[in-house]
Design an enzyme around this catalytic site. Structure first.
Site, PDB file in Angstrom:
ATOM      1  N   TYR A  24      -6.432  -9.094  10.917  1.00 16.04           N
ATOM      2  CA  TYR A  24      -5.241  -8.695  11.972  1.00 16.04           C
ATOM      3  C   TYR A  24      -4.903  -9.375  13.286  1.00 16.04           C
ATOM      4  CZ  TYR A  24      -4.029  -5.434   8.208  1.00 16.04           C
ATOM      5  OH  TYR A  24      -3.699  -4.979   7.157  1.00 16.04           O
TER       6      TYR A  24
ATOM      7  N   GLN B  89       2.467  -6.219   5.729  1.00 13.92           N
ATOM      8  CA  GLN B  89       2.617  -5.874   4.238  1.00 13.92           C
ATOM      9  C   GLN B  89       3.775  -5.857   3.758  1.00 13.92           C
ATOM     10  OE1 GLN B  89       1.183  -2.111   2.725  1.00 13.92           O
ATOM     11  NE2 GLN B  89      -0.768  -1.357   4.068  1.00 13.92           N
TER      12      GLN B  89
ATOM     13  N   GLU C 128      -5.610  -9.274   3.721  1.00 12.74           N
ATOM     14  CA  GLU C 128      -4.493  -8.375   5.280  1.00 12.74           C
ATOM     15  C   GLU C 128      -4.528  -9.819   5.898  1.00 12.74           C
ATOM     16  OE1 GLU C 128      -5.428  -4.830   5.412  1.00 12.74           O
ATOM     17  OE2 GLU C 128      -6.582  -4.164   3.208  1.00 12.74           O
TER      18      GLU C 128
ATOM     19  N   GLU D 293       0.628  -1.624   0.171  1.00 12.56           N
ATOM     20  CA  GLU D 293       0.472  -0.066   0.088  1.00 12.56           C
ATOM     21  C   GLU D 293       1.097   1.372   0.018  1.00 12.56           C
ATOM     22  OE1 GLU D 293      -2.945  -0.384   3.293  1.00 12.56           O
ATOM     23  OE2 GLU D 293      -3.599   1.819   2.224  1.00 12.56           O
TER      24      GLU D 293
ATOM     25  N   ASN E 221     -12.436  -1.922  -1.199  1.00 11.47           N
ATOM     26  CA  ASN E 221     -11.953  -2.011   0.233  1.00 11.47           C
ATOM     27  C   ASN E 221     -12.246  -1.899   1.477  1.00 11.47           C
ATOM     28  OD1 ASN E 221      -9.325  -2.697   1.820  1.00 11.47           O
ATOM     29  ND2 ASN E 221      -9.164  -0.542   2.243  1.00 11.47           N
ATOM     30  N   GLU E 222     -12.568  -2.877   2.378  1.00 12.48           N
ATOM     31  CA  GLU E 222     -13.540  -1.856   3.866  1.00 12.48           C
ATOM     32  C   GLU E 222     -14.659  -1.435   3.428  1.00 12.48           C
ATOM     33  OE1 GLU E 222     -10.003  -1.348   7.020  1.00 12.48           O
ATOM     34  OE2 GLU E 222     -10.164  -3.649   6.406  1.00 12.48           O
TER      35      GLU E 222
HETATM   36  O1  AHR Z   1      -2.271  -2.445   6.395  1.00 10.41           O
HETATM   37  C1  AHR Z   1      -3.584  -1.313   7.060  1.00 10.41           C
HETATM   38  C2  AHR Z   1      -4.482  -0.767   6.890  1.00 10.41           C
HETATM   39  O2  AHR Z   1      -5.456  -2.028   7.544  1.00 10.41           O
HETATM   40  C3  AHR Z   1      -5.073  -0.314   5.092  1.00 10.41           C
HETATM   41  O3  AHR Z   1      -4.900   0.484   4.746  1.00 10.41           O
HETATM   42  C4  AHR Z   1      -6.809  -1.382   5.601  1.00 10.41           C
HETATM   43  O4  AHR Z   1      -7.336  -1.836   4.361  1.00 10.41           O
HETATM   44  C5  AHR Z   1      -6.678  -1.431   7.270  1.00 10.41           C
HETATM   45  O5  AHR Z   1      -7.337  -1.207   7.664  1.00 10.41           O
END
Ligand code: AHR
Length: 551
Positions: A287, A400, A350, A56, A216-217
């Site tokens: 995450y 990332q 992600e 990103e 995205n999201e």
């Molecule tokens: O990876 C960082 C951020 O985490 C991304 O931009 C977003 O999609 C997520 O909230």
């Protein structure tokens, strides 16, 4: 974003483990654990795209990490950091997602084409993030000079041997902008005005981009939609796009953490008109960040240090990572209510650990964080879970790639090193494209303290895959103190030769740095074994690959 994390922490409970846990009574006397590899029970081919990445425009990912510019003293290929390309080729990088993340929904692809000297500078989506390290100067990481645009990214993928996965801007651009981006990338030479524009920029032949994210999201930074609203937007984007003979693969924006109602409401509404809007993949994000064991669900307060963690925080973070298994099975079950033949696959685009700021290697590396054996075990554990679900997971992209979150690489100017997570990707590359076969594990659960109360988590985790006569068995041992002596039985095959590759370190806080880049690195050894079983001792806090050649 804080709301999403709060929800994530509150709504994911437990893990529907696919592996069958056996009681320790079933273990062979004298061993701590037992793994059975059922060679005649295939799960599915492990999509190479599970070994995908995410780049990103965020902090030091693009400017400093990937793009150094053609005139840089840093060795580069047309402006792209050469050492990074070489390392990605080595680990068989299969896919790279770009330009975001949240950044994607503020990005206009037109800003990043044509002569570089004429490209505009724009405020980056992340310019006002509260996590910026102290004293971070202004520069391309805050005000995007668009030197790294569509062609630079696609050239980067081509050099690295990875499939590009482009994320379209659904929040602030239109379906017309989307299909014109597809036109720019994919139209045959000389056919359209945008094909000519591409040729003028140096790329006559089409790039043939197959994977396209549509938002995205979309429940958050991607537009703050309700699922029913997002369906309408999704349909407008997906309804007509020039295909140019390609089997385009659209990826829809999945739920906020464990919000299963997003998946149910989206698919329910989409199914009303029949068909699935040509969708190929449904994106999940996972995450692992909250190490407080529920003491707080605050997005900032819940995170822990990347390096200075307690034993209990080690276990808690890995336990958070383990929850991706339930995320996969729960979403899959709901999707199956509408998409009975499961034409739509899961794309975990992600994933990884997200620690609190403070350990980044440079102050322009927003969300940069150091990496230890905890991150390596987390990566191995997660990849093994993806293999358990090889029939469901079509792609995954660790977040990332470089200088950010669960990075495989750190770079600053001419310095470039790999992290323990890189070594896991290197070791696990042997699984790519192989047939995942079922494994059964008997392993004691690990005990630790969660806010003073006793808690447990999965012990060994493992996955296996077969390619011809080559069997790859990967195993993570999250136990901080104890090696696990394990009896491994291969059902339906005989061992010829075994090699073990082990990633471990006696200091769980150790990390690779620019000054000492090889503190954590794997070692390979021969293993003596015959017949169809062996006993192997997995070191504490380790990731191991057993490469078995079968008779
Ligand atoms: O990876 C960082 C951020 O985490 C991304 O931009 C977003 O999609 C997520 O909230």
């Amino acid at each position: 974003m804080k709301t999403r994390r709060d929800f994530l922490a509150g709504s994911l409970v437990g893990s529907a483990a696919l592996l069958i846990s056996r009681s320790s009574a079933a273990l062979q006397a004298g061993t701590d654990a037992h793994i059975e590899v059922l060679l005649n029970e295939p799960i599915g081919t492990i999509a190479p795209e599970i070994y995908g990445h995410f780049a990103e425009h965020l902090g030091g990912v693009v400017y400093d990490g990937i793009w150094v510019g053609e005139n840089s003293k840093v060795p580069n290929v047309g402006g792209i950091r050469k050492a990074l390309v070489d390392a990605l080729v080595k680990i068989k990088a299969s896919a790279i997602r770009w330009p975001g993340g949240c950044f994607a929904d503020s990005y206009n692809w037109r800003d990043g084409i044509g002569p570089r000297k004429d490209r505009p500078r724009r405020p980056n989506f992340w310019v006002d993030a509260p996590e910026w390290p102290k004293g971070a100067p202004d520069g391309p990481w805050k005000y995007d000079p668009n030197q790294f645009g569509t062609d630079e990214f696609l050239r980067f993928c081509q050099l690295s041997g990875a499939q590009p996965y482009l994320a379209a801007n659904l929040r602030s651009l239109t379906p017309k902008d989307f299909y014109e981006w597809v036109d720019y990338c994919n139209s045959p030479a000389g056919t359209t005005t945008l094909a000519d524009a591409r040729a003028a920029g140096g790329q006559r032949e089409p790039w043939k981009v197959r994977y396209w994210g549509i938002g995205n999201e979309s429940w958050g930074c991607g537009g703050n939609f309700q699922p029913e609203e997002y369906v309408i937007e999704y349909r407008r984007f997906a309804e007509w796009v020039p295909r140019y003979g390609l089997n385009l693969a659209y990826i829809g924006s999945g739920p906020n953490g464990g919000d299963l109602s997003w998946t149910r409401r989206f698919f329910g509404k989409l199914a009303e008109k029949g068909g699935f809007g040509k969708m190929w993949g449904w994106a999940l994000h996972h995450y692992s960040w909250n190490i407080t064991g529920g003491r707080t669900t605050d997005w900032f307060q819940g995170k822990g240090d990347a390096v200075k963690y307690s034993d209990d925080e080690w276990y808690e973070l890995l336990n958070e990572a383990d929850k991706v298994e339930a995320l996969i099975t729960d979403n899959w079950a709901i999707m199956g209510e509408f998409d009975r033949q499961h034409r739509v696959k899961l794309v975990i685009d992600e994933w990884g650990a997200w620690h609190k700021p403070g350990s980044e290697l440079h102050n322009t590396h927003l969300l940069g964080q150091q990496s230890t054996m905890r991150d390596a075990v987390l990566a191995g554990l997660t990849l093994d879970i993806f293999h358990h679900h090889a029939d469901k997971v079509g792609m995954a992209n660790i977040a990332q790639l470089i200088n950010c979150l669960a990075a495989l690489f750190f770079a600053h100017e001419d310095k470039f090193i790999v992290t323990p997570t890189y070594h896991v990707f290197d070791m696990y590359a042997a699984h790519q494209g192989a047939q995942a076969v079922r494994t059964l594990i008997g392993t004691p659960r690990l005990s630790y303290l969660r806010n003073g109360k006793s808690a447990t988590m999965r012990g060994l985790n493992s996955s296996a895959s077969l390619r011809g006569k080559e069997l790859t068995l990967t195993v993570t041992n999250p136990d901080l103190r104890n090696a696990q002596e394990t009896e491994i039985a291969l059902r339906g095959a005989t061992i010829k030769v075994i090699k073990a590759t082990v990633l471990a370190h006696n200091d769980i806080h150790a990390c690779n740095t620019f000054e000492n880049p090889n503190v954590i690195q794997p070692r390979t050894e021969d293993v003596n074994a015959k017949g169809n079983s062996l006993v192997y001792k997995f070191p504490p806090a380790s990731v191991t690959k057993l490469s078995v050649t079968l008779v």
